[in-house]
Every structure is written in structure tokens, then in C-alpha cells.
Design a protein around this motif. Sequence first.
Motif, mmCIF file in Angstrom:
data_model
loop_
_atom_site.group_PDB
_atom_site.id
_atom_site.type_symbol
_atom_site.label_atom_id
_atom_site.label_comp_id
_atom_site.label_asym_id
_atom_site.label_seq_id
_atom_site.Cartn_x
_atom_site.Cartn_y
_atom_site.Cartn_z
ATOM 1 N N GLY B 150 0.839 -1.207 0.000
ATOM 2 C CA GLY B 150 0.000 0.000 0.000
ATOM 3 C C GLY B 150 0.864 1.243 0.000
ATOM 4 O O GLY B 150 0.994 1.910 1.009
ATOM 5 N N GLY B 153 -1.999 4.138 -0.694
ATOM 6 C CA GLY B 153 -3.342 3.696 -1.060
ATOM 7 C C GLY B 153 -3.902 4.608 -2.143
ATOM 8 O O GLY B 153 -3.388 5.698 -2.392
ATOM 9 N N LYS B 389 -10.950 1.690 -4.497
ATOM 10 C CA LYS B 389 -11.117 1.002 -3.212
ATOM 11 C C LYS B 389 -10.193 -0.187 -3.017
ATOM 12 O O LYS B 389 -10.356 -0.932 -2.061
ATOM 13 N N PHE B 391 -6.977 -0.192 -2.535
ATOM 14 C CA PHE B 391 -5.959 0.184 -1.544
ATOM 15 C C PHE B 391 -4.544 -0.240 -1.944
ATOM 16 O O PHE B 391 -3.641 0.582 -1.989
ATOM 17 N N TYR B 392 -4.340 -1.504 -2.231
ATOM 18 C CA TYR B 392 -2.984 -1.996 -2.457
ATOM 19 C C TYR B 392 -2.578 -1.881 -3.928
ATOM 20 O O TYR B 392 -3.397 -1.776 -4.815
#
Lengths: 180, 413
Positions: B150, B153, B389, B391-392
Amino acid sequence: MATREFRAFAATLLLVDIAGSALGAERFEIGRPATEAEIAAWNIDIDRDGRKLPAGHGSVAHGREVFEAQCASCHGQKGEGDTGEQLAGGQGTLASAKPVKTVGSFWPYAPTLFDYIRRAMPMNAPQSLSDGDVYAVSGYVLYLNGLAVENAVFDAKSLAAIRMPNRDGFVPDPRPDVKP
Amino acid sequence: MSDNDTTIPARRRFLVQSAAAAVGAVAGTAHAEEAAPPGIPDWMRAPGADVGSQTYGTPSRFEAGLTRNVPKGLKQYTSASSRSPLQDLDGILTPNGLFYERHHGGIPDIDPAKHRLLIHGLVERPLILTMEDIRRFPSESHIYFLECSGNPGFEAIKGKTASDLVGLVSCAEWTGVRLATVLREAGLRPEAQWVVAEGADAAALTRSIPLAKCLDDALLVYSQNGERLRPQQGYPLRVLLPGFEGNMNVKWLRRLNVSAEPAYSREETSKYTDLMPDGTARQFTFVMEAKSIITRPSGTQRITAGFHEITGIAWTGRGRIRGVQVTTDGGKTWQEAMLQEPVLNRALTRFRLSWTWDGTPTTIASRAIDETGYVQPSFEDLTAVRGLKSFYHNNAVVPWRIAADGEVANGYA
């Protein structure tokens, strides 16, 4: 098994086969054998299907007591989250603009709950709960998510029998997925 | 510099030095003669500190500002991260004290004499190894980057500095034994497909590694940049999986469980999986894709019109960087940057491009191309596929906006 998943699996097998035969040759006679007792004392891994879950049991009612004493200060009384993660709610939100990832909405396997609580929680005293307490707290977190009834008692069999709502929500890695 | 410098009164000299210190390396707005030190500085007029006055050397006191970038105001710091100060580093190796951190249960204080590695599961000979045992195996040293998955993000791209944005990447020379060598010592059984690694930290952090990676370039590492691992990087023993997301490189390694299936642990189901717009989540997204960032000039620095060397770092989990392109006109045109040799497999690669800024506002950015032909995407192209959404694994191009006054700022913000 999805086709892509199978291909990846087959490729892995092939690699392992080649490497495995090449690896057979050399040993250095370093280290000492581990005994069954040592392995049993160290190994706390639980699989997704719950076959490795230990003996013992715990009730949702006892889970509430443990949770309120040891978990609620970070995760909130009803698992709504605070300094710790939100544990309950969020079901049906994953495809929305504001997905809420919790045990109930996101975690695919109930035995993983046992594995994680036993190894890492509570954060200030990990590996301090008995297996019975871990079953109880796992059950209470499931209860907070509407996935267990209030008078339920969990053990290896009943925890493994829980089907999590997002069990089939995971897909293999398709990357590279963005073309220039 | 002229001889007259030595005649500058002490008070004025102090003012000059303060001004020079305040200006900093990039700004350079002070006139050269004002910034020049006295002809014979004080530190030439008496012997310096004794040999051995520091038994473990530290940076100059004038570099005290060079630190890890620790986020302020977190709810807790047990499971958190700190970033490398990328904008103040040169070359490709990260000093051990500035290597990024990501811990899930704090930093354990491990006595190596009491540390053991257990190898069990689908092996012919379950083994217990001491650190002395592990150091007896044939060793190797390789330079590899390590990056948190992340970094940053998709919704955390408002940072000001290069470190704020992409500081969860660092690079070091790692020394240890091939994981394959140690697995061979235990003897793999035919059903073996995964190795579950567990750390001796308060999270007992667990990740499953595909056996193919374990038998390829995976290492069990005990040294970093020539000295033993720092506690923050897994002292006394860690896994190192070149090109794979950071948290799989399990620190404080104490157990390897060879198995037929992944563990499906919390860290590979509820975390480190990438949520897509349709509500499915990608799992076992191991490789860190090609990425780059300009570290100078970069956010919060200030430049003047005239010559500048644009420099930064690039890396890919899929092998070597083939090229880095730099735009100085907001993406209209891209120029090939020079890559510092050697360009190493799964290591940071330093790139440079000479540039003369004419003083008009613009945006600069870099994009990496790796040896597979993969091109680092723009944030728009990346999020068009993955949404916001997941994130990673955000490896998008980082644009830096340069204002008329020379102030450099995050081009996303």
C-alpha cells in the motif's frame, strides 16, 4: 477450480517437479530433528476448512464477556471499531462506493477468525486466550455479524460449518491488467 | 571565495552562515559570496574529534533532520508504518536506519541465541535451526528493493513530499541463504505446494508463499547492507522474496510450515487483497509492478529558473527496469532519462535527466518501463480498471506541479 487458477496451479506443479528433482542431491547435515511434541507446541496454523482447529469449545455468551473485557476498548462494544478495526456490519457494501470491510462482510472463512484471534489478539496480550476463549470470542464476533445465534456454542465442527457471506468473493490475480 | 572572507566580523559571519543554512540545497537564492564559508574555517584551526570517538558512527549533526517520516496522530503505533525520506537520499541503497518500517505487532526485541527456526509440515525431516546453524549454510548477497503493497493507497495520494507519497519503498544488499537450500535440507515431500512463514512478533504474522518462489530466488536473510538486520527489519532472520509485496517478506522468522494449500490467513484474505469495483477482491497479488518517482525536484522543494538535474528512482517486481521516461511539460512529450549503471534485477534504479527550467509553471513526472515491456500507468488509467477502493498496489505515475515561484507540489492535490 477456475481455468486460470488451474493453469497457475499446473505451472507451479511443473516448476516444483523440475526443482524437486534437482534439489534432491545436496545436504549439509545442519540443524537437529524437530520432535512431534515441539512441532505441536509451535504450530498454531489453522486452515480455511477448519480441519486443524483444536479441541475445546466456547459459547457466544462467554464470548460476550471476554469481548467486553478484552476487545471492546479498541473494537467498540458492538464491534463498530475505534482504535481497532470495525468487526461487524457492512454486509452488501463491497460493490458500493463506500465498501465497509468487516469480518461479516469480507472475511471468507470462519476458521481464519480463530487463527487470527489466537495468534494476534488482544493486541496488548496476544496468545494469552485459551482455545475455549478463542472459540467463544470467534462466536461472539460472528453473532455481532448476524452469523450465529445468541445461544450458540462453537467448537471445531460448528465453527468450520459457518459459511461466510463473502466466501466466493475472491478472485485470482489477473495483472498486468492496465495496458499503456 | 576571497581572502577577505576571513575578515568578516563574527556577527556578520554568523548571519551569513544562518542564511546559508536556511536556504538549503535546492533553493540557492542567496548570492554565492554571501553563502561562502570563511577562508580558513574554525574546523581547520584545531584538531577534530578523536579516532573512535564514535564507536558506531552516526551522520553529521547537520543532518539531524534526515529521519524516517513517521506519520503524526495515528490511533496506535503498534501496527503502523514509517517511510524512507526518498527526497533526501541519493543512489539506490537505503541506509539501514532510514529503511521504511511496517510492523503489525510492534518490533520484538529478540535474543538471537534464543531464536530458533522450525521447518515442518510436508517435509521428510522436520528441522530446528539455530542462528549459528543458518549462518553455516552457503550464503549469497543480492541487492533488492522492498516495497509495502500500500504505497500509497488509492485514496491517500494527498501527501506533500516524495516520502509521503511513495516512501514505503527502500533498497538494500541482503545476505543470507537460499530458502531452497534450507528446504532441501529438510527434504520436500511431493505434495508440497506452499510454505507458510510465521514471524516471532506479537502478530505472529503469517503469509503463504508459493513453493515455486521459495525454490527460485527467495532468501532467508540475516544481514542488510553488510551488518546484521536491524530489529525493524526482522532481526535476527527474515524472508526476502525479490519483487513480492513487503508483508510477505516475513520478519523475525521462526517457522516455515510446508503445506499443500495456502494458510488463507487474515493477512491474505481480509488484508492484502485488492477490492475491485464489482465487489470481488483479488487475492495473492504478490508482484509489485513497475513504478518510478522523481525525488528531486519534488514536493515542498523550491527551484529557481535555470539548470536542474531531475533525478529519481524506478523499480519493478518483474525484473529489470528497461527505461524511464520523463516529461517536463505536463505529459505532452516524454524524454528518455539516463539510467545509472548497474541496472539490477529487482533493485531500485536511479535515473537522471538534465533540464533547464524557463520559469513558467509546468508539471514534471516520470514513468518506468520494465524488461517485460510493462509501462507504469497514469493514475487515471489505473483507477479506470481498479477503481479507488483496492488500496494496495497503486503504482501510478506521480506528477509534480511547479508553480511560477518555483514551489514544487503534489500534482494530484
